[in-house]
Write a protein that holds these residues in place. Structure first.
Motif, mmCIF file in Angstrom:
data_model
loop_
_atom_site.group_PDB
_atom_site.id
_atom_site.type_symbol
_atom_site.label_atom_id
_atom_site.label_comp_id
_atom_site.label_asym_id
_atom_site.label_seq_id
_atom_site.Cartn_x
_atom_site.Cartn_y
_atom_site.Cartn_z
ATOM 1 N N VAL A 170 40.611 11.823 15.995
ATOM 2 C CA VAL A 170 40.101 13.073 16.559
ATOM 3 C C VAL A 170 40.148 12.972 18.080
ATOM 4 O O VAL A 170 39.610 12.021 18.664
ATOM 5 C CB VAL A 170 38.657 13.321 16.080
ATOM 6 C CG1 VAL A 170 38.104 14.577 16.732
ATOM 7 C CG2 VAL A 170 38.618 13.437 14.564
ATOM 8 N N ARG A 218 39.341 15.401 23.889
ATOM 9 C CA ARG A 218 39.500 16.691 24.562
ATOM 10 C C ARG A 218 40.964 17.100 24.492
ATOM 11 O O ARG A 218 41.814 16.312 24.082
ATOM 12 C CB ARG A 218 39.034 16.612 26.021
ATOM 13 C CG ARG A 218 39.764 15.618 26.857
ATOM 14 C CD ARG A 218 39.047 15.354 28.185
ATOM 15 N NE ARG A 218 39.611 14.194 28.842
ATOM 16 C CZ ARG A 218 39.308 12.939 28.546
ATOM 17 N NH1 ARG A 218 38.437 12.692 27.586
ATOM 18 N NH2 ARG A 218 39.868 11.932 29.183
ATOM 19 N N LEU A 219 41.239 18.314 24.908
ATOM 20 C CA LEU A 219 42.600 18.826 24.937
ATOM 21 C C LEU A 219 43.063 18.968 26.388
ATOM 22 O O LEU A 219 42.283 19.348 27.263
ATOM 23 C CB LEU A 219 42.670 20.187 24.241
ATOM 24 C CG LEU A 219 42.301 20.207 22.751
ATOM 25 C CD1 LEU A 219 42.255 21.640 22.236
ATOM 26 C CD2 LEU A 219 43.285 19.374 21.930
ATOM 27 N N HIS A 260 50.649 18.797 20.267
ATOM 28 C CA HIS A 260 50.925 20.195 19.919
ATOM 29 C C HIS A 260 51.970 20.763 20.874
ATOM 30 O O HIS A 260 51.987 20.429 22.062
ATOM 31 C CB HIS A 260 49.659 21.053 20.015
ATOM 32 C CG HIS A 260 48.546 20.604 19.123
ATOM 33 N ND1 HIS A 260 48.561 20.785 17.757
ATOM 34 C CD2 HIS A 260 47.377 19.962 19.406
ATOM 35 C CE1 HIS A 260 47.446 20.293 17.234
ATOM 36 N NE2 HIS A 260 46.718 19.785 18.209
ATOM 37 N N LEU A 280 43.518 26.829 19.846
ATOM 38 C CA LEU A 280 43.392 25.388 19.658
ATOM 39 C C LEU A 280 41.958 24.909 19.862
ATOM 40 O O LEU A 280 41.489 24.006 19.163
ATOM 41 C CB LEU A 280 44.344 24.658 20.600
ATOM 42 C CG LEU A 280 45.794 24.624 20.098
ATOM 43 C CD1 LEU A 280 46.746 24.171 21.182
ATOM 44 C CD2 LEU A 280 45.915 23.707 18.888
ATOM 45 N N LEU A 281 41.251 25.525 20.783
ATOM 46 C CA LEU A 281 39.844 25.159 20.957
ATOM 47 C C LEU A 281 39.028 25.567 19.731
ATOM 48 O O LEU A 281 38.127 24.832 19.310
ATOM 49 C CB LEU A 281 39.287 25.809 22.219
ATOM 50 C CG LEU A 281 39.734 25.162 23.539
ATOM 51 C CD1 LEU A 281 39.319 26.031 24.726
ATOM 52 C CD2 LEU A 281 39.149 23.753 23.679
ATOM 53 N N ALA A 287 40.128 25.548 16.769
ATOM 54 C CA ALA A 287 40.473 24.588 15.720
ATOM 55 C C ALA A 287 39.847 23.217 15.966
ATOM 56 O O ALA A 287 39.907 22.351 15.081
ATOM 57 C CB ALA A 287 41.986 24.458 15.622
ATOM 58 N N HIS A 288 39.276 23.023 17.147
ATOM 59 C CA HIS A 288 38.613 21.758 17.491
ATOM 60 C C HIS A 288 37.211 22.081 18.006
ATOM 61 O O HIS A 288 36.911 21.934 19.197
ATOM 62 C CB HIS A 288 39.404 21.011 18.562
ATOM 63 C CG HIS A 288 40.768 20.582 18.129
ATOM 64 N ND1 HIS A 288 41.855 21.439 18.126
ATOM 65 C CD2 HIS A 288 41.228 19.386 17.669
ATOM 66 C CE1 HIS A 288 42.919 20.783 17.707
ATOM 67 N NE2 HIS A 288 42.566 19.538 17.413
ATOM 68 N N HIS A 339 34.497 20.659 18.058
ATOM 69 C CA HIS A 339 33.731 19.584 18.701
ATOM 70 C C HIS A 339 34.090 19.430 20.176
ATOM 71 O O HIS A 339 33.407 18.715 20.915
ATOM 72 C CB HIS A 339 33.992 18.258 17.986
ATOM 73 C CG HIS A 339 35.399 17.748 18.145
ATOM 74 N ND1 HIS A 339 36.466 18.316 17.494
ATOM 75 C CD2 HIS A 339 35.899 16.736 18.904
ATOM 76 C CE1 HIS A 339 37.572 17.673 17.834
ATOM 77 N NE2 HIS A 339 37.260 16.703 18.693
ATOM 78 N N ILE A 340 35.166 20.111 20.624
ATOM 79 C CA ILE A 340 35.622 19.984 22.011
ATOM 80 C C ILE A 340 35.112 21.155 22.841
ATOM 81 O O ILE A 340 35.265 22.317 22.453
ATOM 82 C CB ILE A 340 37.158 19.913 22.078
ATOM 83 C CG1 ILE A 340 37.658 18.639 21.394
ATOM 84 C CG2 ILE A 340 37.641 19.961 23.520
ATOM 85 C CD1 ILE A 340 39.168 18.496 21.363
ATOM 86 N N CYS A 362 38.023 20.169 29.192
ATOM 87 C CA CYS A 362 39.476 20.156 29.057
ATOM 88 C C CYS A 362 40.172 20.401 30.397
ATOM 89 O O CYS A 362 39.603 20.969 31.328
ATOM 90 C CB CYS A 362 39.920 21.212 28.048
ATOM 91 S SG CYS A 362 39.327 20.896 26.367
#
Length: 230
Positions: A3, A6-7, A136, A170-171, A173-174, A176-177, A182
């Motif tokens: 996991v 961060r992105l 991604h 995308l955030l 989909a995540h 927890h971030i 980011c």
């Protein structure tokens, strides 16, 4: 896959790599496949796009015009050409903007997932994403029918507001971030919708754009020094 902590979102052309990939690849592919006739065709496309830009045509429309130039090209040949283009260009040593590449690799080492976000397309971007270790790839997707590019896109060109939408998807989909943790890298006003979605925007090479992002950072792209954008 673990996991991500961060992105980290990054534009590609003139942010991560030095060239405008879509134009460079247009010349490369059509010149090698069709010789003088292909080189002339690529030149005509570039001139058309330059005229559209000069007239104030939205980049989203110009992006679609670009992809119509690929009508009838076999998808597997375009993909193979993209791999060869990347191999040749990256071997030259001046392909990447090293400051951005090093920053993205540093984020990866710290547990972040790198996301490439571009109006370009997979034939060009897949080799770059693989080389940089991007998890991604969000980009414009040419429509393929019976193995051949139709000249149209599946969905919208990934420019401007579509880059913002990609970050939000995308955030979501995540969960927890936190977006505030980011980073995002871009070089052009069309990247602003993406840059404003994260807590750590970084502008590459454009101090005026950096000045529009209070608290953002500026990356000159030549000596690697980061400074406050505003």
């Amino acid at each position: 896959m673990s996991v991500p902590a961060r992105l980290v979102f990054s534009d590609v052309d003139e942010t991560l790599i030095r060239c405008k990939s879509m134009f460079d690849f247009l010349d490369f592919h059509f010149g090698r496949r069709y010789g003088r006739r292909g080189t002339e065709r690529a030149r005509e496309v570039r001139e058309t796009l330059a005229a559209l830009s000069a007239s104030g045509t939205p980049r989203e429309h110009a992006n679609r015009v670009y992809y119509r130039a690929w009508t009838g090209e076999p998808a597997h040949l375009v993909a193979a050409s993209g791999a060869e283009w990347f191999e040749r260009r990256s071997a030259a040593g001046s392909f990447y903007i090293p400051e951005t590449r090093n920053a993205l690799l540093g984020h990866r080492a710290d547990g972040a997932a790198v996301v490439l976000v571009s109006g370009s397309f997979p034939a060009i971007l897949d080799p770059i994403a693989a080389d940089i270790g991007a998890v991604h790839l969000v980009c414009s997707r040419p429509e393929v029918r019976d193995g051949v590019l139709t000249g149209e896109l599946v969905g919208e060109p990934v420019i401007g507001g579509e880059k913002r939408a990609a970050v939000r998807r995308l955030l979501s989909a995540h969960p927890h971030i936190d977006a505030a943790d980011c980073h995002a890298y871009g070089d052009h006003i069309s990247d602003l919708p993406m840059l404003t979605e994260v807590g750590h925007p970084v502008v590459v090479g454009d101090r005026d754009l950096a000045g529009r992002l209070p608290g953002g950072l500026f990356l000159p792209g030549d000596d690697g020094a980061l400074s406050a954008g505003a």
